[in-house]
Design an enzyme around this catalytic site. Sequence first.
Site, mmCIF file in Angstrom:
data_model
loop_
_atom_site.group_PDB
_atom_site.id
_atom_site.type_symbol
_atom_site.label_atom_id
_atom_site.label_comp_id
_atom_site.label_asym_id
_atom_site.label_seq_id
_atom_site.Cartn_x
_atom_site.Cartn_y
_atom_site.Cartn_z
ATOM 1 N NE ARG A 1 -6.015 -1.166 -0.595
ATOM 2 C CZ ARG A 1 -6.804 -1.927 0.120
ATOM 3 N NH1 ARG A 1 -6.580 -3.224 0.187
ATOM 4 N NH2 ARG A 1 -7.810 -1.402 0.791
ATOM 5 C CG ASP B 1 -10.941 9.869 -2.099
ATOM 6 O OD1 ASP B 1 -10.667 9.789 -3.298
ATOM 7 O OD2 ASP B 1 -11.350 8.889 -1.435
ATOM 8 C CG ASP C 1 -10.872 14.372 5.103
ATOM 9 O OD1 ASP C 1 -9.645 14.569 4.985
ATOM 10 O OD2 ASP C 1 -11.432 13.359 4.629
ATOM 11 C CG HIS D 1 -2.030 0.982 1.126
ATOM 12 N ND1 HIS D 1 -1.849 2.311 1.381
ATOM 13 C CD2 HIS D 1 -3.326 0.832 0.740
ATOM 14 C CE1 HIS D 1 -2.995 2.955 1.163
ATOM 15 N NE2 HIS D 1 -3.907 2.073 0.781
ATOM 16 C CG ASP E 1 -7.746 8.946 -1.679
ATOM 17 O OD1 ASP E 1 -7.575 10.178 -1.522
ATOM 18 O OD2 ASP E 1 -8.111 8.197 -0.752
ATOM 19 C CB CYS F 1 -4.715 11.128 0.905
ATOM 20 S SG CYS F 1 -5.205 9.414 0.789
ATOM 21 C CE1 TYR F 2 -3.437 6.090 -0.204
ATOM 22 C CE2 TYR F 2 -5.096 5.931 -1.923
ATOM 23 C CZ TYR F 2 -4.649 5.606 -0.654
ATOM 24 O OH TYR F 2 -5.406 4.804 0.156
ATOM 25 C CG HIS G 1 -8.495 13.278 1.824
ATOM 26 N ND1 HIS G 1 -9.294 12.649 2.758
ATOM 27 C CD2 HIS G 1 -8.021 12.301 0.999
ATOM 28 C CE1 HIS G 1 -9.312 11.348 2.498
ATOM 29 N NE2 HIS G 1 -8.547 11.105 1.439
ATOM 30 C CE LYS H 1 -9.870 -0.540 -2.978
ATOM 31 N NZ LYS H 1 -10.310 -0.629 -1.568
HETATM 32 C C1 FPP Z 1 -6.431 1.579 3.087
HETATM 33 O O1 FPP Z 1 -7.558 2.311 3.128
HETATM 34 C C2 FPP Z 1 -5.343 2.304 3.806
HETATM 35 C C3 FPP Z 1 -4.318 1.725 4.407
HETATM 36 C C4 FPP Z 1 -4.210 0.256 4.423
HETATM 37 C C5 FPP Z 1 -3.203 2.522 5.014
HETATM 38 C C6 FPP Z 1 -3.542 3.656 5.943
HETATM 39 C C7 FPP Z 1 -2.291 4.278 6.437
HETATM 40 C C8 FPP Z 1 -1.986 5.596 6.325
HETATM 41 C C9 FPP Z 1 -2.904 6.585 5.708
HETATM 42 C C10 FPP Z 1 -0.637 6.129 6.703
HETATM 43 C C11 FPP Z 1 -0.255 6.130 8.090
HETATM 44 C C12 FPP Z 1 1.021 6.811 8.210
HETATM 45 C C13 FPP Z 1 1.589 7.249 9.340
HETATM 46 C C14 FPP Z 1 2.819 8.066 9.258
HETATM 47 C C15 FPP Z 1 1.052 6.936 10.662
HETATM 48 P P1 FPP Z 1 -8.745 2.127 2.067
HETATM 49 O O2 FPP Z 1 -8.973 0.688 1.782
HETATM 50 O O3 FPP Z 1 -9.877 2.910 2.587
HETATM 51 O O4 FPP Z 1 -8.172 2.896 0.796
HETATM 52 P P2 FPP Z 1 -7.695 2.333 -0.653
HETATM 53 O O5 FPP Z 1 -8.896 1.763 -1.314
HETATM 54 O O6 FPP Z 1 -7.222 3.565 -1.352
HETATM 55 O O7 FPP Z 1 -6.599 1.349 -0.415
HETATM 56 ZN ZN ZN Z 2 -7.551 9.298 0.909
HETATM 57 K K K Z 3 -8.801 5.548 -0.311
#
Ligand code: FPP
Ligand code: ZN
Ligand code: K
Length: 504
Positions: A342, A417, A424, A294, A348, A350-351, A427, A345
């Site tokens: 990932r 996103d 928020d 991820h 978004d 934030c990536y 983001h 998916k």
């Molecule tokens: C999946 O969310 C998201 C994760 C598995 C990782 C979350 C971790 C962070 C945001 C970073 C943490 C960092 C620090 C420094 C503490 P989802 O399934 O909602 O999103 P997706 O579909 O985009 O994978």
């Molecule tokens: Zn996000």
């Molecule tokens: K996401």
Amino acid sequence: MRARRLPNRAHAKVIFRHHRSNRNSGRPPATSSSMAAASTERPLQQEPPSLDDLSPSLHGFFVNCSPIQDALETPTSRLQHKTVDECMPFLTGEEHAQHNRYGVPHLDRAKHVRFLHRQLGKLPAGFTSADPSRPWFFYWCLAGLTLLGEDVSGYRGRLMATVRPMQNPEGGFAGGFGQMSHLATTYATVLSLALVGGEEAYDVVDRRTMWKWLCSLKQPDGGFQMAVGGEEDVRGAYCAAVIISLLNLPLELSPDSPACAAGHSGLFSGLGEWVGRCQTYEGGVSAFPGVEAHGAYAFCALGCLSIIDSPHRSIQRYMNVPQLISWLSSRQYGPEGGFSGRTNKLVDGCYSHWVGGCWPLIEACLKGPGGPAPGPAGVENAQRAAADEDCLFSRNGLIRYILCCCQDMSRRGGLRDKPSKFSDAYHTCYVLSGLSSVQHQWSLTAARPHEAVLTGDAWEVSPYLKGEQIFDEEDRVCTTHPVYVIPQHRVQEIQEYFASKQSF
Ligand code: FPP
Ligand code: ZN
Ligand code: K
């Protein structure tokens, strides 16, 4: 009375799960093929850009849908198509009252600044479940405001008074009074104190108990638990490395650390190896060995490795760099231009940081301080790409996704996103960090002599000016350190302050 709580997961999804995630715009989604027709029907202040306008700066990949379409329809492919349809009218400028000749609107600074100030005030009852994440809100808002050029030192007094009771006598900061210390909330608190700056803010941290607590989190396999008895993952490796290096903590392990029994003698010993074990068969990085890669964890891994040694040595040593680059490159989607977290998916905003923020570290790893570093076979191609064609991803593709799709242009403001989601603080912070990183060029100009010392790396930044610029100059945001994600001078100030202290 001390309420014990489970360590909180950091991802904002958890924090915002009670919010409505889909907004019905009351309009049927436009499909990519109906785009041209739709744009002639709706009068605009400016004509939407033609493909000819876009093509010099944007590869066709970001203008049209991919000519290769998988015939197999699945819930995943349907969601992906829905996302493209949702983004298209924003990408072409059709959805924006004003935009430049590339279809790109301005960054609405005033609205985003107001949004972040509001998020630091009293929040509605719906936010109660986010209470253990209060330090995160401080960091996201203060970092976001700083990226937008605001002076946040005026928050110093309030921040100090708020986080003081969150520090536990056993060391570290919790998300609130009476809660358990956690690496994520400690990381967010330390960064927030660094952001407001000033010696009295730095002095809120009890470094001796912080060191003891970090020693108790260090595990026999080299990694860090997020809290005593909590999960061990790559967030822990990054948060611990950030805290240790900003506070100038001793690297020695206290003899009662669980890691000592396994023969470790330092807080960083075996950490690079542990992070390396998180690289998966896809080439990306997972939370801990054996699970799915991820983007958020890729950034944590590269950030951690760039702290324990200079990135041209540590990233090459512990990661398969060509495979990592291949995975990171696959995160950018066309026509959206944004990054996904990932495989299979959705994009978004934030990536833009979690994945986009990996690129300066990868570049530093490939180039080293002034010139390519010798690397294993396979690295040379990437080195060549990074050297002559300036970058390994489409900067303009990402900039267009951010400015066109991630801004809430309504009175609410803030960044998001994707168009169907609410803005928020999380983001807003990470979309702006990603924007900053893609608008600038970072280079490592000096490296520490060897891995046993933490100081000596020098990072230099300049505005990225190569190629065609699809955003207006006034929309360039401030710079932020590629490893610490706070301004470079704030990193320097806190490090110098604690370096000047002889002992605890
Ligand atoms: C999946 O969310 C998201 C994760 C598995 C990782 C979350 C971790 C962070 C945001 C970073 C943490 C960092 C620090 C420094 C503490 P989802 O399934 O909602 O999103 P997706 O579909 O985009 O994978
Ligand atoms: Zn996000
Ligand atoms: K996401």
